[in-house]
Design a protein around this motif. Structure first.
Motif, PDB file in Angstrom:
ATOM      1  N   TYR A 283      11.234 -24.097 -91.797  1.00 49.32           N
ATOM      2  CA  TYR A 283      10.645 -25.400 -91.462  1.00 49.32           C
ATOM      3  C   TYR A 283      11.315 -25.902 -90.185  1.00 49.32           C
ATOM      4  N   ASP A 284      10.593 -25.945 -89.083  1.00 50.51           N
ATOM      5  CA  ASP A 284      11.276 -26.183 -87.817  1.00 50.51           C
ATOM      6  C   ASP A 284      10.379 -26.858 -86.781  1.00 50.51           C
ATOM      7  N   PRO A 285      10.711 -28.095 -86.397  1.00 52.10           N
ATOM      8  CA  PRO A 285       9.918 -28.771 -85.356  1.00 52.10           C
ATOM      9  C   PRO A 285       9.940 -28.003 -84.029  1.00 52.10           C
ATOM     10  N   ALA A 286      10.988 -27.162 -83.843  1.00 50.39           N
ATOM     11  CA  ALA A 286      11.104 -26.447 -82.568  1.00 50.39           C
ATOM     12  C   ALA A 286      10.220 -25.205 -82.508  1.00 50.39           C
ATOM     13  N   HIS A 287       9.450 -24.935 -83.534  1.00 51.20           N
ATOM     14  CA  HIS A 287       8.551 -23.766 -83.487  1.00 51.20           C
ATOM     15  C   HIS A 287       7.563 -23.964 -82.326  1.00 51.20           C
TER      16      HIS A 287
ATOM     17  N   SER B 287      -1.309 -41.351 -85.112  1.00 53.73           N
ATOM     18  CA  SER B 287       0.129 -41.199 -85.287  1.00 53.73           C
ATOM     19  C   SER B 287       0.364 -39.785 -85.823  1.00 53.73           C
ATOM     20  N   ILE B 288       1.220 -39.051 -85.129  1.00 52.72           N
ATOM     21  CA  ILE B 288       1.438 -37.644 -85.518  1.00 52.72           C
ATOM     22  C   ILE B 288       2.431 -37.604 -86.680  1.00 52.72           C
ATOM     23  N   GLY B 289       1.957 -37.119 -87.815  1.00 51.56           N
ATOM     24  CA  GLY B 289       2.812 -36.999 -88.996  1.00 51.56           C
ATOM     25  C   GLY B 289       3.380 -35.596 -89.030  1.00 51.56           C
ATOM     26  N   THR B 290       4.516 -35.414 -88.348  1.00 52.58           N
ATOM     27  CA  THR B 290       5.037 -34.048 -88.209  1.00 52.58           C
ATOM     28  C   THR B 290       5.519 -33.458 -89.535  1.00 52.58           C
ATOM     29  N   ASN B 291       5.891 -34.322 -90.485  1.00 49.57           N
ATOM     30  CA  ASN B 291       6.404 -33.779 -91.750  1.00 49.57           C
ATOM     31  C   ASN B 291       5.364 -32.865 -92.389  1.00 49.57           C
ATOM     32  N   ASP B 292       4.142 -33.355 -92.414  1.00 51.82           N
ATOM     33  CA  ASP B 292       3.078 -32.523 -92.964  1.00 51.82           C
ATOM     34  C   ASP B 292       2.533 -31.539 -91.932  1.00 51.82           C
ATOM     35  N   LEU B 293       2.384 -32.004 -90.699  1.00 47.73           N
ATOM     36  CA  LEU B 293       1.805 -31.110 -89.678  1.00 47.73           C
ATOM     37  C   LEU B 293       2.602 -29.804 -89.577  1.00 47.73           C
ATOM     38  N   ILE B 294       3.932 -29.925 -89.648  1.00 48.09           N
ATOM     39  CA  ILE B 294       4.767 -28.713 -89.544  1.00 48.09           C
ATOM     40  C   ILE B 294       4.537 -27.806 -90.746  1.00 48.09           C
ATOM     41  N   GLN B 295       4.475 -28.407 -91.948  1.00 45.40           N
ATOM     42  CA  GLN B 295       4.303 -27.533 -93.129  1.00 45.40           C
ATOM     43  C   GLN B 295       2.953 -26.823 -93.093  1.00 45.40           C
TER      44      GLN B 295
ATOM     45  N   MET C 270      -3.672 -40.649 -89.146  1.00 44.34           N
ATOM     46  CA  MET C 270      -2.502 -39.799 -88.948  1.00 44.34           C
ATOM     47  C   MET C 270      -3.007 -38.416 -88.577  1.00 44.34           C
ATOM     48  N   ILE C 271      -2.283 -37.759 -87.688  1.00 48.43           N
ATOM     49  CA  ILE C 271      -2.620 -36.353 -87.429  1.00 48.43           C
ATOM     50  C   ILE C 271      -1.576 -35.526 -88.165  1.00 48.43           C
ATOM     51  N   GLU C 272      -2.024 -34.974 -89.274  1.00 52.56           N
ATOM     52  CA  GLU C 272      -1.111 -34.199 -90.129  1.00 52.56           C
ATOM     53  C   GLU C 272      -1.651 -32.807 -90.391  1.00 52.56           C
ATOM     54  N   THR C 273      -2.894 -32.577 -89.968  1.00 50.54           N
ATOM     55  CA  THR C 273      -3.479 -31.254 -90.212  1.00 50.54           C
ATOM     56  C   THR C 273      -3.754 -30.582 -88.865  1.00 50.54           C
TER      57      THR C 273
ATOM     58  N   MET D 164       4.209 -41.054 -82.873  1.00 53.37           N
ATOM     59  CA  MET D 164       4.690 -40.050 -83.841  1.00 53.37           C
ATOM     60  C   MET D 164       5.522 -40.770 -84.894  1.00 53.37           C
ATOM     61  N   CYS D 165       5.246 -40.477 -86.182  1.00 51.09           N
ATOM     62  CA  CYS D 165       6.018 -41.160 -87.225  1.00 51.09           C
ATOM     63  C   CYS D 165       6.685 -40.184 -88.197  1.00 51.09           C
ATOM     64  N   GLY D 166       6.558 -38.874 -87.952  1.00 49.99           N
ATOM     65  CA  GLY D 166       7.253 -37.910 -88.815  1.00 49.99           C
ATOM     66  C   GLY D 166       8.739 -37.888 -88.468  1.00 49.99           C
ATOM     67  N   GLU D 167       9.530 -37.207 -89.281  1.00 48.98           N
ATOM     68  CA  GLU D 167      10.996 -37.189 -89.098  1.00 48.98           C
ATOM     69  C   GLU D 167      11.418 -36.598 -87.750  1.00 48.98           C
ATOM     70  N   MET D 168      10.555 -35.773 -87.158  1.00 50.95           N
ATOM     71  CA  MET D 168      10.888 -35.179 -85.850  1.00 50.95           C
ATOM     72  C   MET D 168      11.158 -36.271 -84.812  1.00 50.95           C
ATOM     73  N   ALA D 169      10.410 -37.382 -84.925  1.00 53.65           N
ATOM     74  CA  ALA D 169      10.565 -38.471 -83.960  1.00 53.65           C
ATOM     75  C   ALA D 169      11.966 -39.077 -84.037  1.00 53.65           C
ATOM     76  N   GLY D 170      12.632 -38.908 -85.175  1.00 52.97           N
ATOM     77  CA  GLY D 170      13.952 -39.503 -85.364  1.00 52.97           C
ATOM     78  C   GLY D 170      15.092 -38.554 -85.020  1.00 52.97           C
ATOM     79  N   GLU D 171      14.766 -37.356 -84.542  1.00 51.63           N
ATOM     80  CA  GLU D 171      15.832 -36.431 -84.132  1.00 51.63           C
ATOM     81  C   GLU D 171      16.010 -36.581 -82.640  1.00 51.63           C
ATOM     82  N   SER D 172      17.138 -37.149 -82.218  1.00 47.35           N
ATOM     83  CA  SER D 172      17.229 -37.589 -80.822  1.00 47.35           C
ATOM     84  C   SER D 172      17.093 -36.449 -79.820  1.00 47.35           C
ATOM     85  N   ARG D 173      17.435 -35.216 -80.219  1.00 48.32           N
ATOM     86  CA  ARG D 173      17.336 -34.162 -79.215  1.00 48.32           C
ATOM     87  C   ARG D 173      15.881 -33.909 -78.787  1.00 48.32           C
TER      88      ARG D 173
END
Ligand code: PEP
Ligand code: MG
Length: 589
Positions: A480-484, A456-464, A435-438, A507-516
């Protein structure tokens, strides 16, 4: 009595509308059920209490010494009262005497005796002594947790349909949420990617988190509405509000039914580029929901949930059965099993994982597994045994440097050699990814050529870690914002460098599930997504409505913007354009 309608804003955690009565889980009221015991069981009960007290003592001493080191001994003294209670012979004798007389489970007697202590302290005039009631309460909770062997009892008590209101739920509590009774969930703490939010989504329970302090304003059985998609909670709604939300709920239920009809759409863009939309699961039985929502495989199986809510560790055989079940059901599609990701907010009492000041930066995930190879190997053996049943792949969480990847692979190789000797069959070509989380790995992913078979990009942690914003702290959830743009540049770098080095990336973080974000990510070159099953049909619809050229243009535009707000607005606008008004309404309902 007429109660005023209150509208409270929190953070959206799981979509949908729930209407029901409040079930408030107060922090300091622990309920423990009465259990009748036999004379012959007395000594076992006393032994259990002594073991729990000893374990509690170790935990407290451990926390105390860490606090003393980090903050000075004055702060560490706050545990002195709890330590005194642990040594209190009178307390222990009183419990044992009542046990003998009443023949009830030790947890109940312990709890009842402590309740009396607490009440007596609360009645005192002296403010210092009065405050010690809180120490008694904390002490009681700690011992009970060790005595019962789990901390999920608060949720299990629920016997009628209700909306749970709590300060916080631990991942182990969230894991036992029963959608049959839990209509909705609200927590005062947390952000959109806490594991409570993730579990609520997988159980399809509407949820709002991070509302801040609200429990004082809500009573058991108060009527409640939750709008999980908008992160809104309404307490004691007016009749008109109730009507409005009943209509909305019907619309949303219809939306999900309509979207579900699209579950068999091919996962591809409008101009025919194939993509994969896989499912994230936490428990093996969720594979059914993944299949029912049209998943192209399981892109993330969070196996640590097998370790929660129990006092022992799952055996190799038990794990093997779980992995085999998921793999067989998903065949011929891929199943990516993520190895144990404990630590952070997921602690288990049976593994000696103690309190840390910065748990998300601490002893978690692969760091824990490399330090405890015996535990890690049990899981790897189970995974490798299951690898003969389909396309099963292994993924390591929280890799922060190349050495961890090498070390983890070395342990997999050792298990393979053991299997060769023991003549146990396994897939010798099993794919092993990270996972790429760091941010450290996001910046150096090209170094993983020939070390990681996929990412697999783990955006939940990568973003934090990128924005330096704790994913479970509601006070800073607005940051906390994927759009940063910083996050987006890292993601762009990962996709580009992985592509140049032929390392498949998803990508498997929650960002992947936001359709926009889907058109943007497609435009940046991402082709594999893994999301909560519920979201899969929606993503298929969005993908099939956008061409690659449109997606690339969107990515070009977004990567030139510096404001998060502008990026979010632009992406929402584009989503509407792509879908046209009919479908846009379907998604926005
Ligand atoms: C992530 O960090 O994006 C991820 C998928 O892992 P988890 O949410 O379990 O930390
Ligand atoms: Mg993670």
């Amino acid at each position: 009595m007429f109660k005023k309608e209150q509208i409270i804003k929190g953070v959206s955690a799981s979509p949908g509308i729930a209407i029901g009565k409040a079930y408030v889980i107060s922090e300091d009221i622990l309920k423990v059920e009465k259990r009748i015991i036999k004379d012959a069981e007395l000594s076992e009960e006393i032994k259990n209490l002594e073991t729990a007290l000893l374990k509690t003592k170790r935990e407290i001493v451990d926390i105390q010494s860490k606090m003393a080191k980090e903050m000075g001994s004055n702060y560490a003294n706050i545990f002195d009262v709890q330590l005194m209670l642990l040594e209190d012979r009178v307390l222990l004798e009183e419990i044992i005497e009542r046990l003998r007389k009443e023949l009830l489970g030790v947890e109940y007697i312990f709890f009842d005796v402590l309740k009396k202590y607490k009440r007596a302290l609360e009645k005192l005039e002296d403010p210092y002594l009065k405050e010690r009631a809180q120490d008694v309460n904390d002490f009681g909770k700690r011992v009970l947790k060790n005595l019962i062997g789990k901390d999920a009892s608060r949720i299990k008590e629920l016997r009628n349909k209700a909306i749970i209101i709590a300060h916080d739920l631990s991942p182990s509590e969230a894991a036992v949420l029963n959608p049959e009774y839990v209509l909705g969930l609200v927590t005062e703490s947390g952000g959109s990617t806490t594991h409570t939010a993730i579990m609520a989504k997988s159980f399809e329970i509407p949820a709002v988190v991070g509302t801040g302090s609200i429990m004082g304003n809500i009573e058991i059985d108060d009527p409640i509405i939750i709008d999980g998609s908008r992160g809104v909670l309404i307490v004691n709604p007016h009749q008109a509000t109730l009507k409005e939300y009943e209509n909305k709920k019907n619309k949303i239920d219809e939306k999900f039914l309509n979207l579900l009809k699209l579950k068999d759409l091919k996962s591809q863009t409008k101009d025919g580029t194939s993509i994969k939309i896989m499912a994230n699961i936490e428990l093996s039985h969720e594979v059914k929901s993944a299949i029912n929502h049209g998943a192209d495989g399981v892109g993330l199986y969070r196996t640590e949930y097998l370790y929660l809510n129990r006092s022992d560790l799952p055996s190799e055989e038990e794990q093997y059965q779980a992995y085999k079940l998921v793999t067989l059901q998903m065949t011929p599609n891929t199943v990516i099993i993520r190895t144990l990701d404990l630590g952070g907010d997921k602690l288990v009492s049976q593994l000696d994982m103690s309190y840390e000041l910065n748990p998300f930066l601490g002893w978690r995930a692969i760091r824990f597994c490399l330090a405890r190879p015996a535990i890690f190997k049990v899981q790897l053996r189970a995974i490798l045994r299951a690898s003969v049943h389909g396309d099963l792949q292994i993924m390591f969480p929280m890799i922060s440097n190349i050495e961890e990847m090498e070390e983890a692979r070395k342990i997999v190789n050792e298990v393979m050699q053991e299997f060769d000797k023991e003549e146990i069959p396994y897939n010798k070509d099993v794919k092993i990814g990270a996972m790429i989380e760091t941010p450290s790995v996001a910046m150096t992913c090209d170094h993983f050529k020939n070390k990681a078979d996929f990412f697999s990009i783990g955006t939940n942690d990568l973003i934090q870690y990128t924005i330096a914003v704790d994913r479970i702290n509601e006070k800073i959830a607005y940051l906390y914002d994927p759009a940063h743009p910083g996050v987006l540049r890292l993601i762009e770098n990962i996709i580009q460098k992985s592509g140049e080095n032929n390392i498949p990336v998803g990508m498997c973080g929650e960002m992947a599930g936001e359709s926009r974000y889907l058109p943007l990510l497609l435009g940046l070159g991402l082709r594999n997504f893994s999301v909560s099953p519920l979201i899969i049909p929606e993503l298929k619809l969005v993908a099939s409505s956008v061409t690659l050229d449109q997606a690339k243009e969107i990515a070009r535009e977004v990567m030139g913007l510096s404001s998060r707000e502008k990026i979010r607005q632009y992406l929402s606008l584009k989503l509407r354009e792509i879908l046209g008004s009919d479908y846009a309404e379907l998604i926005e309902a």
